[in-house]
Design a protein around this motif. Structure first.
Motif, mmCIF file in Angstrom:
data_model
loop_
_atom_site.group_PDB
_atom_site.id
_atom_site.type_symbol
_atom_site.label_atom_id
_atom_site.label_comp_id
_atom_site.label_asym_id
_atom_site.label_seq_id
_atom_site.Cartn_x
_atom_site.Cartn_y
_atom_site.Cartn_z
ATOM 1 N N GLY A 72 11.540 75.904 39.887
ATOM 2 C CA GLY A 72 12.562 74.889 40.101
ATOM 3 C C GLY A 72 13.875 75.130 39.408
ATOM 4 O O GLY A 72 14.818 74.379 39.613
ATOM 5 N N SER A 73 13.975 76.181 38.587
ATOM 6 C CA SER A 73 15.207 76.443 37.846
ATOM 7 C C SER A 73 15.889 77.698 38.365
ATOM 8 O O SER A 73 15.223 78.701 38.665
ATOM 9 C CB SER A 73 14.907 76.620 36.360
ATOM 10 N N ASP A 74 17.224 77.648 38.465
ATOM 11 C CA ASP A 74 17.949 78.859 38.847
ATOM 12 C C ASP A 74 18.357 79.678 37.625
ATOM 13 O O ASP A 74 19.153 80.598 37.721
ATOM 14 C CB ASP A 74 19.155 78.528 39.737
ATOM 15 N N ARG A 75 17.804 79.321 36.485
ATOM 16 C CA ARG A 75 17.952 80.132 35.266
ATOM 17 C C ARG A 75 16.540 80.544 34.840
ATOM 18 O O ARG A 75 15.906 79.888 34.003
ATOM 19 C CB ARG A 75 18.656 79.343 34.175
ATOM 20 N N PRO A 76 15.993 81.618 35.394
ATOM 21 C CA PRO A 76 14.591 81.974 35.199
ATOM 22 C C PRO A 76 14.164 82.074 33.741
ATOM 23 O O PRO A 76 13.049 81.659 33.393
ATOM 24 C CB PRO A 76 14.471 83.335 35.910
ATOM 25 N N LEU A 77 15.017 82.595 32.885
ATOM 26 C CA LEU A 77 14.612 82.779 31.487
ATOM 27 C C LEU A 77 14.412 81.443 30.773
ATOM 28 O O LEU A 77 13.704 81.380 29.760
ATOM 29 C CB LEU A 77 15.641 83.633 30.746
ATOM 30 N N SER A 78 14.994 80.371 31.302
ATOM 31 C CA SER A 78 14.833 79.064 30.656
ATOM 32 C C SER A 78 13.422 78.503 30.835
ATOM 33 O O SER A 78 13.028 77.576 30.125
ATOM 34 C CB SER A 78 15.857 78.068 31.215
ATOM 35 N N VAL A 79 12.664 79.044 31.789
ATOM 36 C CA VAL A 79 11.285 78.568 32.010
ATOM 37 C C VAL A 79 10.264 79.669 31.689
ATOM 38 O O VAL A 79 9.114 79.585 32.104
ATOM 39 C CB VAL A 79 11.103 78.061 33.460
ATOM 40 N N ALA A 80 10.701 80.670 30.932
ATOM 41 C CA ALA A 80 9.834 81.813 30.641
ATOM 42 C C ALA A 80 8.545 81.416 29.934
ATOM 43 O O ALA A 80 7.499 82.055 30.114
ATOM 44 C CB ALA A 80 10.590 82.848 29.799
ATOM 45 N N ALA A 81 8.584 80.359 29.128
ATOM 46 C CA ALA A 81 7.384 79.931 28.398
ATOM 47 C C ALA A 81 6.304 79.403 29.331
ATOM 48 O O ALA A 81 5.137 79.297 28.936
ATOM 49 C CB ALA A 81 7.748 78.857 27.370
ATOM 50 N N GLN A 82 6.667 79.082 30.571
ATOM 51 C CA GLN A 82 5.698 78.570 31.543
ATOM 52 C C GLN A 82 5.195 79.665 32.483
ATOM 53 O O GLN A 82 4.477 79.390 33.440
ATOM 54 C CB GLN A 82 6.341 77.461 32.372
ATOM 55 N N VAL A 83 5.579 80.911 32.170
ATOM 56 C CA VAL A 83 5.236 82.046 33.026
ATOM 57 C C VAL A 83 4.388 83.037 32.241
ATOM 58 O O VAL A 83 4.652 83.306 31.062
ATOM 59 C CB VAL A 83 6.516 82.752 33.538
#
Length: 320
Positions: A72-83
């Motif tokens: 859902g984010s267009d800044r992938p690194l901001s959700v890295a902890a969920q990946v």
């Protein structure tokens, strides 16, 4: 541009992705959309652009053109902890103990070390590896070391798991264990995105696939939709070798190994059956086989791509 995806039903989206290295266009305008909760495979030979595509989607590298959203984010690194990401290039500290290596990988994603250690031992025990928890990575077999790295990819309980050629170098037993782990995560509602050059894994595991060759998506859809691009094949054996009924056989019929082989007619098998019975052909056997994903891959990506896939698979099996 910042914000969230307008379509939250997709865990991963990429639109018009392009990446060039020098004069080489590795990815040439790829569109991809991975439904949340799906097992999705990116299938293609080595050098097709699979790894570059995954790295752009994850935000490890930026596309030259196009855009992507991750969870859902267009800044992938901001959700890295969920990946959870397992790269093609494996890497563990050889002097680190297995359970500590798993906990350390979790800590890189924000998981407290104590929780990581507890989860690491629980995961290893659940998969029959409790005795290896305190062994150093250098003391583990190749398959066991890759399993440890996979546990490190999962230990922080990510919403999205991205695996780049996860089956490479594993023997058949460890490949089966990995398939079971992927299904286990999918049952928990986790989205799985993996790349592979092994058609059998994609056929067994995936709900949807993208076939990639030459940096472009050649097909995107379900495995069934890929197979449906080819007509089912019929094998017919008769007691009588000739007669008026022969005129009812399709134009592509060939005789091979004592039987007739042809594509299922568009009007179905019933008109042909009537002609065979009326002509007293003496039907001994008749079978209809749906094409496999390998046949569909050849039709979609070409024989050269299929041969490259087969060569890479053979090399991987020799390394296992």
């Amino acid at each position: 541009m910042t914000g969230r995806s307008t379509n939250p039903t997709y865990a991963v989206e990429g639109h018009g992705l392009v990446k060039t290295f020098g004069d080489f266009r590795a990815v040439d305008g790829i569109d991809i959309a991975v439904p949340a909760g799906a097992i999705y495979g990116v299938l293609g030979p080595n050098g097709a652009g699979k790894t570059t595509t995954l790295r752009m989607l994850l935000g490890i590298i930026d596309p030259d053109e196009g855009h992507r959203t991750l969870l859902g984010s267009d800044r992938p690194l901001s959700v890295a902890a969920q990946v959870g990401y397992l790269p093609e290039e494996r890497g563990l500290y050889p002097s680190m103990k297995a359970a500590e290596a798993i906990a350390f990988m979790g800590a890189l994603r924000g998981l407290p070390l104590k929780i990581g250690r507890d989860r690491a031992r629980a995961m290893m025990e659940a998969h029959g590896m409790a005795d290896a928890a305190d062994k150093k990575v250098r003391e583990l077999s190749k398959g066991m070391a890759q399993t440890v790295q996979l546990f490190g990819t999962l230990v922080h309980e990510p919403r999205l798991i991205v695996l780049d050629e996860p089956f490479s170098g594993l023997d058949a037993i460890n490949q089966g264990k990995l398939e079971a782990l992927i299904r286990e995560q999918a049952r928990r509602g986790v989205t799985i995105l993996f790349s592979t050059h092994v058609i059998a894994h994609a056929e067994r595991l995936c709900e949807r696939i993208a076939i990639i060759a030459g940096g472009r998506i050649r097909f995107e859809g379900t495995v069934g939709e890929a197979r449906d691009r080819l007509r089912p094949q019929v094998r017919l054996s008769t007691r009588v070798s000739d007669g008026s009924w022969r005129r009812a056989l399709p134009a592509d019929t060939v005789a091979e190994n004592g039987a007739w082989h042809f594509s299922l007619p568009e009007e179905g098998i019933e008109p042909l059956l009537r002609a065979l019975i009326d002509g007293q052909a003496g039907i001994e056997s008749l079978s209809i086989e749906r094409p496999g994903l390998h046949d569909a891959f050849v039709a979609i990506a070409g024989e050269a791509a299929a041969q490259a896939m087969a060569g890479a698979t053979s090399a991987s099996e020799e390394d296992a």
